[in-house]
Write a protein that holds these residues in place. Structure first.
Motif, short mmCIF file in Angstrom:
data_model
loop_
_atom_site.label_atom_id
_atom_site.label_comp_id
_atom_site.label_asym_id
_atom_site.label_seq_id
_atom_site.Cartn_x
_atom_site.Cartn_y
_atom_site.Cartn_z
N GLU A 83 1.10 -10.48 -12.16
CA GLU A 83 0.02 -9.97 -13.01
C GLU A 83 -0.59 -11.05 -13.88
OE1 GLU A 83 -0.10 -6.38 -14.99
OE2 GLU A 83 0.85 -5.18 -13.41
N ARG A 84 0.16 -12.12 -14.16
CA ARG A 84 -0.41 -13.22 -14.94
C ARG A 84 -1.54 -13.89 -14.15
NH1 ARG A 84 3.92 -17.20 -17.46
NH2 ARG A 84 1.99 -17.94 -18.43
N ALA A 85 -1.36 -14.01 -12.86
CA ALA A 85 -2.41 -14.58 -12.02
C ALA A 85 -3.62 -13.65 -11.95
CB ALA A 85 -1.88 -14.85 -10.62
N ILE A 86 -3.36 -12.37 -11.75
CA ILE A 86 -4.46 -11.41 -11.67
C ILE A 86 -5.18 -11.29 -13.01
CG2 ILE A 86 -5.09 -9.03 -11.16
CD1 ILE A 86 -4.20 -10.71 -8.74
N GLY A 103 -10.97 -15.14 4.58
CA GLY A 103 -10.24 -13.97 5.04
C GLY A 103 -11.16 -12.76 5.13
N ALA A 104 -10.82 -11.85 6.02
CA ALA A 104 -11.60 -10.63 6.21
C ALA A 104 -11.20 -9.58 5.16
CB ALA A 104 -11.37 -10.08 7.62
N VAL A 105 -12.00 -8.55 5.07
CA VAL A 105 -11.71 -7.44 4.15
C VAL A 105 -11.11 -6.29 4.96
CG1 VAL A 105 -12.62 -5.89 2.41
CG2 VAL A 105 -13.69 -8.13 2.76
N ALA A 106 -9.87 -5.94 4.67
CA ALA A 106 -9.19 -4.85 5.37
C ALA A 106 -9.62 -3.51 4.76
CB ALA A 106 -7.67 -5.01 5.28
N LEU A 107 -10.10 -2.60 5.60
CA LEU A 107 -10.56 -1.30 5.12
C LEU A 107 -9.53 -0.19 5.28
CD1 LEU A 107 -14.21 -1.27 6.59
CD2 LEU A 107 -13.43 -2.16 4.38
N LYS A 108 -8.53 -0.40 6.16
CA LYS A 108 -7.57 0.68 6.48
C LYS A 108 -6.86 1.17 5.23
CE LYS A 108 -5.26 3.09 9.64
NZ LYS A 108 -4.39 2.42 10.61
N ASN A 109 -6.74 2.50 5.12
CA ASN A 109 -6.07 3.14 3.97
C ASN A 109 -6.63 2.65 2.64
OD1 ASN A 109 -4.54 4.35 5.92
ND2 ASN A 109 -2.57 3.50 5.25
N ASN A 110 -7.97 2.63 2.57
CA ASN A 110 -8.66 2.20 1.35
C ASN A 110 -8.27 0.78 0.93
OD1 ASN A 110 -10.14 4.63 0.92
ND2 ASN A 110 -8.29 5.59 0.10
N GLY A 111 -7.99 -0.05 1.93
CA GLY A 111 -7.72 -1.44 1.64
C GLY A 111 -6.26 -1.79 1.45
N LEU A 112 -5.37 -0.83 1.58
CA LEU A 112 -3.95 -1.07 1.30
C LEU A 112 -3.27 -1.97 2.34
CD1 LEU A 112 -2.75 2.41 -0.05
CD2 LEU A 112 -2.94 0.28 -1.32
N TYR A 113 -3.98 -2.29 3.42
CA TYR A 113 -3.41 -3.22 4.40
C TYR A 113 -3.53 -4.67 3.94
CZ TYR A 113 -2.24 -0.08 8.25
OH TYR A 113 -1.64 0.87 9.04
N ASN A 114 -4.16 -4.89 2.81
CA ASN A 114 -4.24 -6.24 2.24
C ASN A 114 -4.24 -6.13 0.72
OD1 ASN A 114 -6.81 -8.72 1.73
ND2 ASN A 114 -4.64 -9.11 2.00
N ILE A 115 -3.08 -6.41 0.13
CA ILE A 115 -2.91 -6.35 -1.32
C ILE A 115 -2.75 -7.77 -1.84
CG2 ILE A 115 -1.44 -5.56 -3.21
CD1 ILE A 115 -0.70 -3.18 -1.42
N ILE A 116 -3.58 -8.17 -2.80
CA ILE A 116 -3.53 -9.54 -3.30
C ILE A 116 -2.72 -9.67 -4.59
CG2 ILE A 116 -5.75 -10.07 -2.25
CD1 ILE A 116 -6.93 -10.02 -5.11
N GLY A 117 -2.31 -8.55 -5.17
CA GLY A 117 -1.53 -8.60 -6.40
C GLY A 117 -1.47 -7.23 -7.03
N SER A 118 -1.04 -7.19 -8.27
CA SER A 118 -0.99 -5.92 -8.99
C SER A 118 -1.68 -6.09 -10.35
CB SER A 118 0.45 -5.45 -9.20
OG SER A 118 1.19 -6.41 -9.95
N TRP A 119 -2.30 -5.02 -10.80
CA TRP A 119 -3.01 -5.05 -12.06
C TRP A 119 -2.79 -3.72 -12.78
CZ3 TRP A 119 -4.52 -7.83 -15.75
CH2 TRP A 119 -5.50 -7.43 -16.66
N GLN A 120 -2.25 -3.82 -14.00
CA GLN A 120 -1.95 -2.66 -14.82
C GLN A 120 -1.06 -1.66 -14.07
OE1 GLN A 120 -5.86 -1.29 -16.00
NE2 GLN A 120 -5.98 -2.78 -17.67
N GLY A 121 -0.08 -2.24 -13.36
CA GLY A 121 0.91 -1.42 -12.68
C GLY A 121 0.47 -0.84 -11.35
#
Length: 301
Positions: A83-86, A103-121
């Motif tokens: 989260e410090r990076a995000i 990199g491409a943008v993953a659309l499957k499951n509202n984008g959940l096939y590509n997670i770059i980090g976490s923000w506010q939990g």
């Protein structure tokens, strides 16, 4: 002259990236232009572009990049994690910035096939980041085949439903730098042009003409063999590789004159057919990469 920047048309095509970056660095030292913030975002892909960029020589990527811009975020290069990076990514949006995306943008499951980090939990998907950052960016660079049109990430059967960046930012202008990976010069030269003169002249596919204007076929040192109908029959032959599947006749980029790995060689120079990695539609539209069908005809696209 002192206090002035030479117009872009005064720069020759030969070593244009080096000339642009050196002009940008000199102009920054003299205070003619100012540094801009850069966010480099890695989405669904192999990180091959950032690795290619780190191998850049003359101009050197790390020195040149850090000298030309303030790099606010890069998934692979920053020291901060989690989260410090995000948090740094979110904070960077408070100021003007140039956005570069590989990199491409993953659309499957509202984008959940590509997670770059976490923000506010909560997980922050590449899809969310692309939309959020793209809407506020002063300029957008789509870096590499996956970002420009989906590339390998969107190749069949495409389980992540990946798409190019333009599909999730349909109303935004962007400069597209196709390639798998992108050459360091194409990225640094384009970035330097942005700082010095604004967006470079592009073709109808948004590719900078200074790098993507001419077919590989038209500058290939083996073109005389093609014109005389002398074709290689196997890998390793020194003649024209067209009938082995070379995609030079449909690929617009300057590999024959720029070359790779410190400007010392390129695929055809190493007896390997061009696979068209810098052409839209790669890889599916360029397959098969090696062919022994001597009746094959390639149309110029």
């Amino acid at each position: 002259m002192e206090g002035q920047i030479l117009p872009p048309e005064s720069l020759t095509n030969e070593a244009i990236a080096e000339r642009l970056t050196s002009t940008a660095l000199e102009s920054l030292k003299k205070g003619i232009i100012k540094k801009k913030n850069l966010i480099y975002l890695e989405l669904n892909g192999c990180s091959g572009n950032i690795i290619s960029l780190l191998n850049g020589q003359n101009p050197d990527f790390e020195y040149t990049l850090n000298s030309m811009v303030d790099l606010k975020f890069c998934n692979s290069l920053m020291a901060a994690e989690g989260e410090r990076a995000i948090e740094k990514l979110i904070k960077a949006m408070d100021e003007e910035y140039i956005l570069a995306v590989e990199g491409a943008v993953a659309l499957k499951n509202n984008g959940l096939y590509n997670i770059i980090g976490s923000w506010q939990g909560k997980p922050l998907t590449g899809l969310q980041a692309a939309k959020m950052l793209g809407e506020k960016a002063s300029h957008i660079l789509a870096v590499g085949a996956c970002a420009t049109h989906g590339g390998v990430s969107a190749a069949k059967p495409n389980p992540s439903q990946s798409v190019g960046l333009q599909q999730v930012l349909p109303d935004k202008n962007m400069i597209k730098l196709p390639g798998c990976p992108v050459h360091p010069d194409w990225f640094l030269g384009t970035l330097a042009h942005l700082l010095l003169y604004g967006e470079p002249e592009t073709d109808n596919l948004d590719r900078p003409l200074m790098f993507y204007s001419t077919l590989i076929h038209d500058r290939c040192p083996r073109r005389p063999f093609f014109d005389r109908g002398i074709f290689a029959e196997k890998l390793g032959d020194k003649t024209c590789l067209f009938k082995l599947g070379c995609r030079g006749p449909v690929t617009r980029v300057d590999c024959p004159t720029r070359q790779w790995n410190g400007h010392v060689n390129w695929p055809i120079g190493d007896n390997t057919p061009c696979i068209g990695c810098a052409q839209f539609g790669f890889p599916d539209a360029m397959a098969p990469f090696i062919s022994y069908d001597t009746t094959r005809v390639v149309k110029n696209e």
